[in-house]
Motif scaffolding. Sequence first.
Motif, short mmCIF file in Angstrom:
data_model
loop_
_atom_site.label_atom_id
_atom_site.label_comp_id
_atom_site.label_asym_id
_atom_site.label_seq_id
_atom_site.Cartn_x
_atom_site.Cartn_y
_atom_site.Cartn_z
N SER A 84 15.48 45.11 70.11
CA SER A 84 16.49 45.71 70.97
C SER A 84 17.02 47.02 70.40
O SER A 84 17.39 47.92 71.14
CB SER A 84 17.65 44.74 71.22
N VAL A 85 17.03 47.14 69.07
CA VAL A 85 17.46 48.39 68.43
C VAL A 85 16.54 49.53 68.86
O VAL A 85 16.99 50.61 69.25
CB VAL A 85 17.47 48.24 66.89
N HIS A 86 15.24 49.28 68.80
CA HIS A 86 14.26 50.31 69.15
C HIS A 86 14.25 50.59 70.65
O HIS A 86 14.14 51.75 71.08
CB HIS A 86 12.86 49.89 68.68
N LEU A 87 14.39 49.54 71.46
CA LEU A 87 14.41 49.74 72.91
C LEU A 87 15.61 50.57 73.34
O LEU A 87 15.50 51.46 74.18
CB LEU A 87 14.41 48.39 73.62
N ASN A 88 16.78 50.28 72.75
CA ASN A 88 17.97 51.08 73.05
C ASN A 88 17.79 52.53 72.64
O ASN A 88 18.24 53.45 73.32
CB ASN A 88 19.21 50.48 72.38
N GLN A 89 17.12 52.74 71.51
CA GLN A 89 16.87 54.09 71.02
C GLN A 89 15.98 54.86 72.00
O GLN A 89 16.24 56.02 72.30
CB GLN A 89 16.21 54.03 69.64
N PHE A 90 14.92 54.20 72.52
CA PHE A 90 14.02 54.87 73.47
C PHE A 90 14.70 55.13 74.81
O PHE A 90 14.41 56.11 75.48
CB PHE A 90 12.74 54.07 73.67
N GLU A 91 15.60 54.23 75.21
CA GLU A 91 16.34 54.46 76.46
C GLU A 91 17.27 55.65 76.32
O GLU A 91 17.43 56.44 77.25
CB GLU A 91 17.13 53.21 76.85
N ALA A 92 17.89 55.80 75.15
CA ALA A 92 18.84 56.89 74.92
C ALA A 92 18.13 58.24 74.82
O ALA A 92 18.64 59.25 75.28
CB ALA A 92 19.65 56.62 73.66
N SER A 93 16.96 58.25 74.17
CA SER A 93 16.22 59.51 74.03
C SER A 93 14.73 59.23 74.20
O SER A 93 14.02 58.95 73.25
CB SER A 93 16.50 60.15 72.66
N PRO A 94 14.23 59.31 75.44
CA PRO A 94 12.82 59.02 75.71
C PRO A 94 11.89 60.01 75.01
O PRO A 94 12.29 61.10 74.62
CB PRO A 94 12.69 59.13 77.22
N LEU A 95 10.64 59.60 74.87
CA LEU A 95 9.63 60.46 74.26
C LEU A 95 9.35 61.68 75.15
O LEU A 95 9.39 61.56 76.38
CB LEU A 95 8.32 59.69 74.07
N PRO A 96 9.05 62.81 74.54
CA PRO A 96 8.61 63.96 75.35
C PRO A 96 7.32 63.58 76.10
O PRO A 96 6.53 62.75 75.63
CB PRO A 96 8.34 65.05 74.31
N ASN A 97 7.08 64.20 77.25
CA ASN A 97 5.92 63.86 78.08
C ASN A 97 4.61 63.97 77.33
O ASN A 97 3.72 63.13 77.48
CB ASN A 97 5.89 64.75 79.33
N SER A 98 4.45 65.00 76.50
CA SER A 98 3.18 65.17 75.78
C SER A 98 2.96 64.03 74.78
O SER A 98 1.85 63.52 74.64
CB SER A 98 3.15 66.52 75.05
N VAL A 99 4.01 63.61 74.11
CA VAL A 99 3.91 62.50 73.14
C VAL A 99 3.65 61.19 73.88
O VAL A 99 2.82 60.38 73.46
CB VAL A 99 5.18 62.41 72.26
N ALA A 100 4.35 60.96 75.00
CA ALA A 100 4.16 59.74 75.78
C ALA A 100 2.73 59.65 76.29
O ALA A 100 2.11 58.58 76.25
CB ALA A 100 5.16 59.71 76.94
N HIS A 101 2.18 60.77 76.77
CA HIS A 101 0.81 60.78 77.27
C HIS A 101 -0.18 60.50 76.13
O HIS A 101 -1.13 59.71 76.30
CB HIS A 101 0.50 62.13 77.92
N SER A 102 0.03 61.11 74.98
CA SER A 102 -0.84 60.89 73.83
C SER A 102 -0.80 59.42 73.39
O SER A 102 -1.83 58.82 73.10
CB SER A 102 -0.42 61.81 72.67
N PHE A 103 0.40 58.85 73.36
CA PHE A 103 0.56 57.44 72.98
C PHE A 103 -0.17 56.54 73.97
O PHE A 103 -0.85 55.59 73.58
CB PHE A 103 2.04 57.07 72.91
#
Length: 115
Positions: A84-103
């Motif tokens: 939940s710590v990591h999920l809250n962190q991603f909700e607060a500041s999502p990955l940039p589109n280029s990083v999300a696409h690469s992942f």
Amino acid sequence: GYLSEAGASLVSERLRLDVVPKTRVVRLVSPSFNYSAIDRATAKTKQQVIAKFPQTKLGKTLRAGLPPKKGSFQLFVEGYRDASVHLNQFEASPLPNSVAHSFQLQLRNSLYSIT
């Protein structure tokens, strides 16, 4: 349930993500587990039969005690943070589109390499 926990551990291990502690399915017995009245009565009766007839074939072949229950056994990890710590962190500041696409591409390639 326990299968989901063990499955998540296996996926994390196979994809080399290391985000889930090692978890395995085990069979354990403990009087503190939730057993039905029938299981408890059966175990008590078997113990009484074994105590009364220890040297007979019946006394030697009965497995005394409560039946094993399946569950998950997870390795304790120091300093591990809940998901939940990591999920809250991603909700607060999502990955940039280029990083999300690469992942997404890396994850897809990893999944295909498992099969």
